[in-house]
Write a protein that holds these residues in place. Structure first.
Motif, mmCIF file in Angstrom:
data_model
loop_
_atom_site.group_PDB
_atom_site.id
_atom_site.type_symbol
_atom_site.label_atom_id
_atom_site.label_comp_id
_atom_site.label_asym_id
_atom_site.label_seq_id
_atom_site.Cartn_x
_atom_site.Cartn_y
_atom_site.Cartn_z
ATOM 1 N N PHE A 1 0.829 -1.211 0.000
ATOM 2 C CA PHE A 1 0.000 0.000 0.000
ATOM 3 C C PHE A 1 0.864 1.261 0.000
ATOM 4 O O PHE A 1 0.565 2.231 -0.702
ATOM 5 C CB PHE A 1 -0.926 0.029 1.216
ATOM 6 N N PHE A 2 1.942 1.256 0.807
ATOM 7 C CA PHE A 2 2.772 2.450 0.961
ATOM 8 C C PHE A 2 3.990 2.445 0.031
ATOM 9 O O PHE A 2 4.881 3.281 0.211
ATOM 10 C CB PHE A 2 3.247 2.565 2.413
ATOM 11 N N HIS A 3 4.024 1.565 -0.963
ATOM 12 C CA HIS A 3 5.149 1.543 -1.889
ATOM 13 C C HIS A 3 5.228 2.866 -2.639
ATOM 14 O O HIS A 3 4.206 3.425 -3.076
ATOM 15 C CB HIS A 3 5.008 0.381 -2.877
ATOM 16 N N VAL B 1 -1.561 4.173 -1.697
ATOM 17 C CA VAL B 1 -1.597 5.465 -1.010
ATOM 18 C C VAL B 1 -1.052 6.569 -1.912
ATOM 19 O O VAL B 1 -1.676 7.639 -2.048
ATOM 20 C CB VAL B 1 -0.809 5.383 0.311
ATOM 21 N N ASN B 2 0.083 6.352 -2.542
ATOM 22 C CA ASN B 2 0.639 7.369 -3.424
ATOM 23 C C ASN B 2 -0.233 7.575 -4.660
ATOM 24 O O ASN B 2 -0.321 8.693 -5.189
ATOM 25 C CB ASN B 2 2.058 6.985 -3.846
ATOM 26 N N ASP B 3 -0.873 6.520 -5.113
ATOM 27 C CA ASP B 3 -1.793 6.673 -6.246
ATOM 28 C C ASP B 3 -2.964 7.588 -5.875
ATOM 29 O O ASP B 3 -3.368 8.450 -6.656
ATOM 30 C CB ASP B 3 -2.301 5.302 -6.680
ATOM 31 N N LEU B 4 -3.489 7.426 -4.678
ATOM 32 C CA LEU B 4 -4.566 8.309 -4.220
ATOM 33 C C LEU B 4 -4.077 9.738 -4.062
ATOM 34 O O LEU B 4 -4.802 10.696 -4.386
ATOM 35 C CB LEU B 4 -5.138 7.790 -2.904
ATOM 36 N N LEU B 5 -2.847 9.918 -3.563
ATOM 37 C CA LEU B 5 -2.309 11.274 -3.432
ATOM 38 C C LEU B 5 -2.187 11.951 -4.784
ATOM 39 O O LEU B 5 -2.503 13.143 -4.929
ATOM 40 C CB LEU B 5 -0.939 11.223 -2.731
ATOM 41 N N ARG B 6 -1.736 11.203 -5.803
ATOM 42 C CA ARG B 6 -1.629 11.781 -7.147
ATOM 43 C C ARG B 6 -2.996 12.170 -7.691
ATOM 44 O O ARG B 6 -3.158 13.210 -8.333
ATOM 45 C CB ARG B 6 -0.952 10.785 -8.088
ATOM 46 N N ARG B 7 -3.995 11.330 -7.447
ATOM 47 C CA ARG B 7 -5.339 11.619 -7.954
ATOM 48 C C ARG B 7 -5.932 12.880 -7.319
ATOM 49 O O ARG B 7 -6.749 13.563 -7.942
ATOM 50 C CB ARG B 7 -6.269 10.423 -7.695
ATOM 51 N N PRO C 1 3.402 12.754 -4.140
ATOM 52 C CA PRO C 1 3.635 11.429 -3.538
ATOM 53 C C PRO C 1 4.765 11.472 -2.515
ATOM 54 O O PRO C 1 5.636 12.343 -2.550
ATOM 55 C CB PRO C 1 4.007 10.554 -4.744
ATOM 56 N N VAL C 2 4.733 10.528 -1.599
ATOM 57 C CA VAL C 2 5.710 10.456 -0.507
ATOM 58 C C VAL C 2 6.531 9.183 -0.657
ATOM 59 O O VAL C 2 5.978 8.113 -0.946
ATOM 60 C CB VAL C 2 4.999 10.469 0.863
#
Length: 303
Positions: free
Chosen positions: A140-142, A148-154, A159-160
């Motif tokens: 999930f945190f890859h 998680v990073n995919d949701l941040l981009r959306r 991304p972190v």
């Protein structure tokens, strides 16, 4: 008719008078022996091993050194770092799991027509193996293909790189532990909610008390014993955290997310230093007992 023998009369008395002290001793003796075999003997053996210099890699027999291993622990900078990481995980995940578990328990206690799907959903995080949950959330945190990073981009956010930073690595580990352990807290709190009589809420409705006042003056006071039991179990398991940080970060970056249990594993399994590893385990055992005693003292003070 023959008179019963004294031994027969004694057995008959135990069966007809359950309050007899002899019956209590007879029933408790197997339990005491089992606890002694499963708990007391391993702990005593652990204390004994901690007093020896017992490194299997040296090829030398165990040497009694007294409390030298504990003095080495006090001077070990790695120990203090992993103890700090363990304290952070405990301080963050125990209240977090309690709040999330309480919300889940209150939701599961609502008067649904079909309660079993809601209550069954509480078991899913709890039933997952700890290592499996760690592997799932590591994906999930890859940083490249994680959810998680995919949701941040959306959402237009940056991304972190989660596992390259001590802060974000610890945050990811704590969030995973809260998700995994909140269902356990919810199950204990749900059992406590079931013991609160509905008549108290009905009387509060008649008196005009709102939902928040009912929660503050009825639910929380009567739920306090279940909360304390949940906190004791959760705090002890938090101090012994191993699987999730080990599978997610292997203690990295550096030893930023390494825990005391991981350090014990490293010394006993990787370095084969049974004496020093046992001393570390004794420290963790004493910390667990101190936290439990603090909770019990708090119960007595409020009682």
């Amino acid at each position: 008719m023959a008179t019963p023998r004294p031994s027969s009369r004694l057995r008959l008395y135990w069966l007809t008078d359950p309050s007899d002290r002899g019956l209590a001793v007879m029933l408790l003796t197997p339990l005491v022996l089992l606890v002694g075999l499963v708990v007391v003997y391993p702990v005593a053996r652990l204390f004994r091993t901690s007093l020896y210099n017992h490194a299997l890699t040296s090829g030398m027999p165990p040497e009694f050194v007294g409390f030298e291993n504990f003095l080495l622990i006090a001077e070990d900078p790695v120990f203090w770092r992993v103890l700090g990481s363990t304290a952070i995980i405990t301080a963050v995940t125990v209240p977090g799991a309690l709040l999330m578990g309480l919300a889940m328990a209150l939701m599961a206690n609502l008067p649904f027509r079909r309660k079993w799907p809601v209550r069954l959903s509480l078991l899913i995080p709890w039933a997952l193996p700890l290592a499996f949950a760690g592997l799932i959330f590591a994906w999930f945190f890859h940083s490249e293909y994680g959810v998680v990073n995919d949701l941040l981009r959306r959402f237009g956010l940056q991304p972190v790189i989660w596992f390259n930073s001590p802060f974000w690595s610890m945050a990811a580990v704590c969030l995973t532990i809260i998700w995994k352990t909140s269902s356990f807290m919810a199950l204990i709190l749900l059992a406590g909610l079931q013991t609160i009589p509905r008549s108290l809420y009905e009387a509060a409705d008649v008196d005009g008390a709102g939902r928040w006042r009912q929660f503050r003056e009825i639910t929380l006071p009567l739920l306090r014993p279940a909360i304390v039991v949940a906190l004791i179990f959760r705090t002890i398991t938090a101090l012994q955290t191993f699987d999730i940080p080990y599978t997610m970060t292997q203690g990295g970056p550096g030893d930023a997310t390494a825990t005391l249990a991981m350090y014990i594993h490293e010394n006993t399994i990787s370095f084969l230093d049974l004496g020093y590893g046992s001393a570390l385990a004794v420290v963790m055992f004493l910390l667990s007992m101190l936290m439990t005693a603090a909770y019990l003292r708090m119960i007595r003070a409020r009682g």
